[in-house]
Write a protein that holds these residues in place. Sequence first.
Motif: not given
Length: 147
Positions: A16-42
């Motif tokens: 099934v086609l699932r459209r999504g949007v995602y972001a590279v979020l830079p600030r002061d040489g770093d980027v903001l990621l999200t850590f998702q603990a479930a259903p898999f840690e990633e």
Amino acid sequence: MIKRYGTPPKEGQRHVLRRGVYAVLPRDGDVLLTFQAAPFEEFQLPGGGIDPGESPVQALHREVYEETGWKIATPRRLGAFRRFTYMPEYDLWAEKLCEIYIARPVLQLGPPVEPDHQAIWTEARAAAHFLANAGDRAFAMRYAKGA
């Protein structure tokens, strides 16, 4: 043609086609990621699915806030990729069409409101090593090379 990352579609399996949007979020040489603990840690680029009636940019603002607690500004589309995956939280085989943006994180409103998510700042050049899917890694590396 939109580049595919990851495994090819599972033969004989309807996706099934699932459209999504995602972001590279830079600030002061770093980027903001999200850590998702479930259903898999990633680790992931913050973002997610576009709800009915939402524009991609509206969805990006909502998803980044839900997964990181941050408000963003000046989103600009970098490109897109697709990948085929099983989404256990929806019991769904999906063809994910992922649009990637770059945006400025401008204000932390609080912790993530999405369950099992944590906002993590990491050095931009190292971010790709943490990201779980190859498409996210490719866009993070593309950003880091230009940073």
